[in-house]
Each structure stands twice: as structure tokens, then as C-alpha cells.
Write a protein that holds these residues in place. Sequence first.
Motif, PDB file in Angstrom:
ATOM      1  N   HIS A  14       0.864  -1.197   0.000  1.00 12.03           N
ATOM      2  CA  HIS A  14       0.000   0.000   0.000  1.00 12.03           C
ATOM      3  C   HIS A  14       0.892   1.237   0.000  1.00 12.03           C
ATOM      4  CE1 HIS A  14      -3.659   2.151   2.084  1.00 12.03           C
ATOM      5  NE2 HIS A  14      -3.042   2.943   1.225  1.00 12.03           N
ATOM      6  N   HIS A  16       1.174   4.959  -2.283  1.00 11.52           N
ATOM      7  CA  HIS A  16       0.810   5.882  -3.360  1.00 11.52           C
ATOM      8  C   HIS A  16       2.116   6.496  -3.834  1.00 11.52           C
ATOM      9  CE1 HIS A  16      -3.453   5.643  -2.135  1.00 11.52           C
ATOM     10  NE2 HIS A  16      -2.905   5.460  -0.937  1.00 11.52           N
ATOM     11  N   HIS A 194      -9.532   1.244  -0.852  1.00 12.28           N
ATOM     12  CA  HIS A 194      -9.463   1.846   0.482  1.00 12.28           C
ATOM     13  C   HIS A 194     -10.875   1.762   1.078  1.00 12.28           C
ATOM     14  CE1 HIS A 194      -5.722   3.445  -0.949  1.00 12.28           C
ATOM     15  NE2 HIS A 194      -5.537   4.243   0.095  1.00 12.28           N
ATOM     16  N   HIS A 218      -6.283  -0.170   4.375  1.00 11.78           N
ATOM     17  CA  HIS A 218      -6.605   0.332   5.723  1.00 11.78           C
ATOM     18  C   HIS A 218      -7.537  -0.669   6.431  1.00 11.78           C
ATOM     19  CE1 HIS A 218      -4.458   4.085   5.309  1.00 11.78           C
ATOM     20  NE2 HIS A 218      -5.091   4.332   4.177  1.00 11.78           N
ATOM     21  N   ASP A 275       1.808   3.886   2.901  1.00  9.07           N
ATOM     22  CA  ASP A 275       0.786   4.795   2.358  1.00  9.07           C
ATOM     23  C   ASP A 275       1.431   5.956   1.578  1.00  9.07           C
ATOM     24  OD1 ASP A 275      -1.871   5.347   1.865  1.00  9.07           O
ATOM     25  OD2 ASP A 275      -2.303   6.210   3.818  1.00  9.07           O
TER      26      ASP A 275
HETATM   27 ZN    ZN Z   1      -3.682   4.835   0.804  1.00 11.65          ZN
END
Ligand code: ZN
Length: 324
Positions: A14, A16, A194, A218, A275
Motif C-alpha cells: 500500500h 501511493h 481503500h 486500511h 501509504d
Molecule cells: Zn492509501
Amino acid sequence: MKDWLKTLPKVELHLHIEGSLEPELMFALAKRNDITLPYASVEEVREAYDFDDLQSFLDLYYQGMAVLRTADDFFDLAMDYFRRAQAEGVVHVELSFDPQAHLARGIEMDVQIEGLTRAMRQAEREWGLSTALIMSFLRDRPAEEAMSVLERAGPYLELLDAVGLDSAERDNPPSKFAEVFARAKLLGLPRVAHAGEEGPAEYIRQALDVLDVCRIDHGVRCLEDPELAARLRDTQVPLTVCPLSNLRLKVVDDMRDHPLPGLLDAGLKLTINSDDPAYFGGGVLDNYLACHHAFDWNKDTFRGLARNAIEVAFMDEGRRRMLL
Ligand code: ZN
Ligand code: ADE
């Protein structure tokens, strides 16, 4: 423990990639592209990263990525991250990207994908990293736009390992994207979303039932619905948890209040991820370390979390066998 956690082979599920843009690179790319930033210095950028919630972060995240204009910019962004990740013992990275955020600025899909995939191949050659690419839809944009992005991705489907769903969760339920995800399924693309970050446990249920996802990004609010938690335990659908993100976006006030120990006790399939490492104070290793400091977990617990991520990663079976 830090040295041991560093040598533990870790998998990042996970991430970005736009959230890995460090202020130093932001300034370098702004200069290269003749863009004026609303900050005087790298320090000023870091000081601005004081968030109240997901939306206050997203505002700066979308602003920051405006320095990405050419394929070389996307290449440099990803290589910068891969270099840091492999140095902290990460062996496989699944990067998600937000094509709509770039298309809206006039940056075409081929530019984005060419730069990112070139970096993925180079990181594989240079450091033996394996990688996967997840194309995420922005849930606060219309579903019709996501559908048109999916169609525009037609020529690149072979390069995509999955599609995802991100951005502002509140009032943007997974069900809004039922048709888009049904089309992605028809195209043979695995799906993640998500859910249960800021939004309710009900959104996790919808992601499973309506979007037919294989992983929840998450998912930390699932314990609010014991029946759902039991379902996640029974099906072992993985959660990609991002503890430092949850702290910095005030999903939790203190790391010691994070639901992770409860999620572990509930028998869920958990993984630890970063993240948006440039915005939330660290990469995968820092997230493992934050758990070590807050929960005092033993080596077996960390080994189990790292193993979970290898088991559910989008990677070829030979690579998986080698890492397990
Ligand atoms: Zn995320
Ligand atoms: N986009 C980038 N980071 C995100 C996060 N933590 N939640 C939702 N969308 C995101």
C-alpha cells in the motif's frame, strides 16, 4: 530490534507513488519544469505537513504532484522511492498511482505509465526488487470519469496488476463504483479498495460485496462491526494497514490507541505499509518501528506480518516461493 527489522525482507502493498515525493525532489522537479512552488524551502514544505484529517492531507498531496510533468519526472519519482525502499530491506513494492489527478493537469496516461514502468524495470535490474502496478480511481470524482479512465487504460492493461479506489472516503461509498469495478473484473483485473480508513465499517462490507476486492486498504475501523471482523477473519481477506498514516491523519490520536493489537487478536490477515511515506514521516521500516515502540511485539509477530504480505502480493509464484 531496528537492525533486525531492517534485515527482515519486507513487502510494501500500500504505497501511493505520488505520496513518496520528498520535498527535495519536489524542488528539483519544480526547477526542471519551471514551476513556482508556494514554499520558500524544503523545511517550509515539511512544516506544512501538519494535518487535521484525510482531506487536509489530500489538498497538499494533489498540490505537490503538480511538479510531475514528463515521463522522466515519473521515472525519477519512482526510482527515488525504490532506492530508499531497497536500502531499508524492502524486496517487493506495489505502487498505486492516480491517473485522474494527472490527466486533469493535461498529463497523458502514456507519459505516466511509461515513466513508472521504466523505473519498475530498472529497479528490478539494479536491486532485484520485484514490483507491481495498481491503477487507482479517485472516489471523490464521478464514476463516469473512472469508467472513461479504465477505457483509456486499454492499451496498458498488461502492465497493470490491479485497480484500486482512493481519495476522500467520507460520503463516497464503494457502491458508487459498482459498474467500474464490474468492468475491471470482466477485463481480468484484480481489485483492491481503500475502505474503513475514515469511512465506516459498512464501506468495508460494500468493498467486499459490491466491488469484489481481494484486499482492503486500511480497514482499521472493521472492529466496529464484530460480524464483519469475524467475516474478515474467516475469509482471511488481507488488510493493508498504515500505522503512521493513521497517526498523522488523526484516525488515531496516539499510536498506543491504534486498533492494530485488537486486529491481530481478532485473527485478521494484516500487513504493515507506508501509504504516503514523504508526508507521514517514514517508509515501511519506520512503520514497523512505530509498531515496535507502541506495541512491543516480538520477532515472531513481525515475521508473521512480513510473511502475510508476501503471501498476498501480486507477484509470480516463483518469486513468492523464493521469499517465503
Ligand atoms: Zn492509501
Ligand atoms: N491517496 C493518497 N493517500 C491516501 C489515503 N491515505 N487515503 C485515501 N486516499 C489517498
